[in-house]
Design an enzyme around this catalytic site. Structure first.
Site, mmCIF file in Angstrom:
data_model
loop_
_atom_site.group_PDB
_atom_site.id
_atom_site.type_symbol
_atom_site.label_atom_id
_atom_site.label_comp_id
_atom_site.label_asym_id
_atom_site.label_seq_id
_atom_site.Cartn_x
_atom_site.Cartn_y
_atom_site.Cartn_z
ATOM 1 N N HIS A 1 8.169 23.895 -0.639
ATOM 2 C CA HIS A 1 8.451 23.026 -1.791
ATOM 3 C C HIS A 1 7.217 22.823 -2.679
ATOM 4 O O HIS A 1 6.775 21.700 -2.957
ATOM 5 C CB HIS A 1 9.119 21.713 -1.416
ATOM 6 C CG HIS A 1 8.461 20.860 -0.369
ATOM 7 N ND1 HIS A 1 7.180 20.398 -0.468
ATOM 8 C CD2 HIS A 1 8.932 20.370 0.789
ATOM 9 C CE1 HIS A 1 6.891 19.643 0.577
ATOM 10 N NE2 HIS A 1 7.946 19.622 1.364
ATOM 11 N N HIS B 1 13.283 12.604 11.088
ATOM 12 C CA HIS B 1 13.191 12.737 9.629
ATOM 13 C C HIS B 1 14.307 13.665 9.179
ATOM 14 O O HIS B 1 14.544 14.702 9.798
ATOM 15 C CB HIS B 1 11.815 13.291 9.274
ATOM 16 C CG HIS B 1 11.545 13.518 7.821
ATOM 17 N ND1 HIS B 1 12.198 12.846 6.811
ATOM 18 C CD2 HIS B 1 10.670 14.354 7.208
ATOM 19 C CE1 HIS B 1 11.730 13.256 5.644
ATOM 20 N NE2 HIS B 1 10.814 14.183 5.865
ATOM 21 N N GLU C 1 14.604 15.358 6.246
ATOM 22 C CA GLU C 1 14.309 16.476 5.345
ATOM 23 C C GLU C 1 14.704 17.777 6.049
ATOM 24 O O GLU C 1 14.585 17.905 7.268
ATOM 25 C CB GLU C 1 12.828 16.465 4.980
ATOM 26 C CG GLU C 1 12.492 17.290 3.750
ATOM 27 C CD GLU C 1 11.059 17.073 3.283
ATOM 28 O OE1 GLU C 1 10.702 17.632 2.226
ATOM 29 O OE2 GLU C 1 10.290 16.368 3.966
ATOM 30 N N ASP D 1 13.659 20.777 6.489
ATOM 31 C CA ASP D 1 12.812 21.587 7.367
ATOM 32 C C ASP D 1 12.794 21.023 8.781
ATOM 33 O O ASP D 1 12.414 21.708 9.734
ATOM 34 C CB ASP D 1 11.387 21.686 6.808
ATOM 35 C CG ASP D 1 10.778 20.333 6.505
ATOM 36 O OD1 ASP D 1 11.458 19.508 5.873
ATOM 37 O OD2 ASP D 1 9.616 20.087 6.867
ATOM 38 N N HIS E 1 6.673 10.698 5.170
ATOM 39 C CA HIS E 1 6.508 10.482 3.753
ATOM 40 C C HIS E 1 7.808 10.189 3.043
ATOM 41 O O HIS E 1 7.866 10.196 1.799
ATOM 42 C CB HIS E 1 5.817 11.682 3.109
ATOM 43 C CG HIS E 1 6.624 12.960 3.204
ATOM 44 N ND1 HIS E 1 6.870 13.738 2.102
ATOM 45 C CD2 HIS E 1 7.235 13.551 4.228
ATOM 46 C CE1 HIS E 1 7.571 14.804 2.469
ATOM 47 N NE2 HIS E 1 7.791 14.701 3.752
ATOM 48 N N ASP F 1 5.941 14.233 10.318
ATOM 49 C CA ASP F 1 5.050 14.837 9.320
ATOM 50 C C ASP F 1 3.606 14.354 9.450
ATOM 51 O O ASP F 1 2.713 14.920 8.824
ATOM 52 C CB ASP F 1 5.566 14.566 7.900
ATOM 53 C CG ASP F 1 6.590 15.603 7.466
ATOM 54 O OD1 ASP F 1 6.371 16.792 7.743
ATOM 55 O OD2 ASP F 1 7.605 15.226 6.857
ATOM 56 N N TYR G 1 -2.864 19.647 4.434
ATOM 57 C CA TYR G 1 -1.519 19.103 4.635
ATOM 58 C C TYR G 1 -1.475 17.634 4.208
ATOM 59 O O TYR G 1 -0.582 17.211 3.460
ATOM 60 C CB TYR G 1 -1.149 19.260 6.107
ATOM 61 C CG TYR G 1 0.270 18.908 6.448
ATOM 62 C CD1 TYR G 1 1.244 19.891 6.537
ATOM 63 C CD2 TYR G 1 0.641 17.593 6.712
ATOM 64 C CE1 TYR G 1 2.558 19.581 6.872
ATOM 65 C CE2 TYR G 1 1.943 17.270 7.040
ATOM 66 C CZ TYR G 1 2.898 18.268 7.123
ATOM 67 O OH TYR G 1 4.193 17.944 7.450
ATOM 68 N N HIS H 1 5.040 20.248 12.245
ATOM 69 C CA HIS H 1 4.538 21.533 11.754
ATOM 70 C C HIS H 1 3.175 21.802 12.362
ATOM 71 O O HIS H 1 2.332 20.905 12.452
ATOM 72 C CB HIS H 1 4.411 21.540 10.223
ATOM 73 C CG HIS H 1 5.685 21.260 9.508
ATOM 74 N ND1 HIS H 1 6.721 22.159 9.448
ATOM 75 C CD2 HIS H 1 6.101 20.164 8.815
ATOM 76 C CE1 HIS H 1 7.712 21.637 8.753
ATOM 77 N NE2 HIS H 1 7.363 20.423 8.359
#
Length: 402
Positions: free
Chosen positions: A30, A84, A86, A88, A153, A172, A198, A231
């Site tokens: 993104h 989370h 999101e 991913d 986030h 994250d 990051y 990640h």
């Protein structure tokens, strides 16, 4: 539960497994350029009952399922923890729900996001349980404690702590974009620079929520032996180092460092940038000269993290900014770096405009702007280069005050 074959998964502690996916060739996240790829980390915790913490990006669902099925039959899962929503992290959730009736544990704010993404998969009929900070789930020999991490986030963000093994599944937080077959920091060398990049591009806008979250960890006595993010690699050897780095970044700690960020059309703005940067260097202050077209936005923002001051330069095009500089300033405004001072400079021909526009965009980003900026018509000669040197001296002095 007896586990006989963990081939393809990685055991972090007895009954705790990484079952995620490696995106070796991912190069864009993104808008975040990822030349080293990334990972989508999913974790399985096995007690008397089982819980999967997060899934993976949808195209990598098969890789996650292959690792997961080496350990258990997915249909036998008891719980799915959604740290989370999101995609991913949760992109494979609907595919997983086709195979299991496992209860989903999620924050209150996550429910609306879940239904926004997966309503057409029947999500409104899924078995959900809303959890909040301090709530616990007893798996039988393994206890999960949930920790809301609002705005780290996204509004729904949560982290999960495995109490017996002291593993913080940090979502994250503490992540990095690295594709590697290794799972631990000790196996891959120094990854603090990747963690800094990051942080700078994902968590930089949220220093106060981060500091509040760290206070919650202290209050609840959460003292991890491992931090397992969504990640990148898992922190074990450099645990203290990354926690100290996060506190420093969130507190806006800087060093004697200046950035000169610019693009150029016919070379005039570049001449100015070089003169400014060389003056800063001569003053004994660290300086980075960053051409926007030759450095990714996320690399520039990583360098921004501990810089005390910076300059942004642009030629004027059609009474405004050079497009690449405009793009960078939009990105900068979204990340809202804290406690920075900046100045604008640039060149123009028959009409100016870029410097004033830079100044306004920096103000909009919450940056303290040093005025007036420096404009040069056509190209800089000795008189104009002397003004560039004065500007460099001013930036160096600001850095030394920090």
């Amino acid at each position: 539960m007896k586990i006989e074959n963990t081939d393809g998964a990685v055991e972090l502690a007895r009954g705790v497994y990484w079952v995620g996916a490696i995106d070796w060739n991912g190069r864009d996240f993104h808008g975040f350029t990822t030349p080293g790829g990334t990972t989508y980390n999913s974790y399985l915790v096995v007690g008397e009952k089982t819980a999967l913490i997060d899934t993976v990006k949808a195209p990598f669902a098969g890789e996650m399922f292959r690792r997961l099925t080496r350990i258990i039959d997915p249909s036998k899962l008891d719980y799915i923890v959604v740290n989370h929503m999101e995609l991913d992290h949760a992109g494979s959730l609907a595919e997983l729900k086709k195979q299991t009736d496992a209860k989903i544990l999620i924050t209150k704010r996550g429910v609306d996001i879940l239904n926004g993404y997966f309503r057409d998969s029947g999500s409104e009929n899924w078995d959900l349980e809303v959890v909040k900070t301090g709530d616990q789930l007893d798996l039988g020999g393994k206890t999960l404690m949930f920790l809301e991490a609002t705005m780290l986030h996204w509004p729904d963000s949560m982290e999960t702590f495995l109490k017996e093994d002291r593993i913080l599944f940090s979502n994250d937080g503490f992540g990095q974009h690295i594709a590697t077959s290794k799972r631990y920091d000790s196996e891959v060398g120094d990854v603090i620079p990747e963690a800094a990049e990051y942080y700078a591009n994902i968590l930089m806008p949220f220093p106060m929520p981060l500091l509040r979250f760290l206070e919650v960890l202290d209050k609840l006595g959460v003292d991890p032996l491992q931090i397992a993010p969504a990640h990148g690699i898992i922190w074990k050897q450099d645990l203290k180092k990354i926690l100290e780095a996060y506190r420093a970044w969130a507190n806006g700690e800087v060093k004697e460092k200046v950035l000169v960020i610019y693009d150029t059309m016919w070379g005039s703005t570049e001449m100015m940038a070089n003169e400014i940067a060389e003056t800063v260097r001569n003053a004994g202050v660290e300086v980075k000269l960053l051409n926007i077209r030759k450095n990714t936005r996320n690399h520039i923002m990583k360098e921004m993290l501990d810089a005390a001051a910076f300059a942004v330069g642009s030629p004027t095009l059609n009474n405004g900014l050079f497009p690449t500089v405009g793009d960078f300033l939009v990105y900068l405004k979204g990340l809202r770096p804290q406690k920075k001072k900046a100045v604008a400079f640039g060149s123009y021909g028959w009409g100016g405009g870029a410097v004033k526009t830079i100044e306004q965009e920096l103000i909009n980003a919450g940056i303290e702007v040093l005025e007036p900026g420096l404009q040069v018509r056509y190209r800089p000669y000795e008189k104009e280069l002397e003004k560039c040197r004065k500007l460099g001296e001013q930036l160096a002095a600001l850095a030394k005050e920090q």
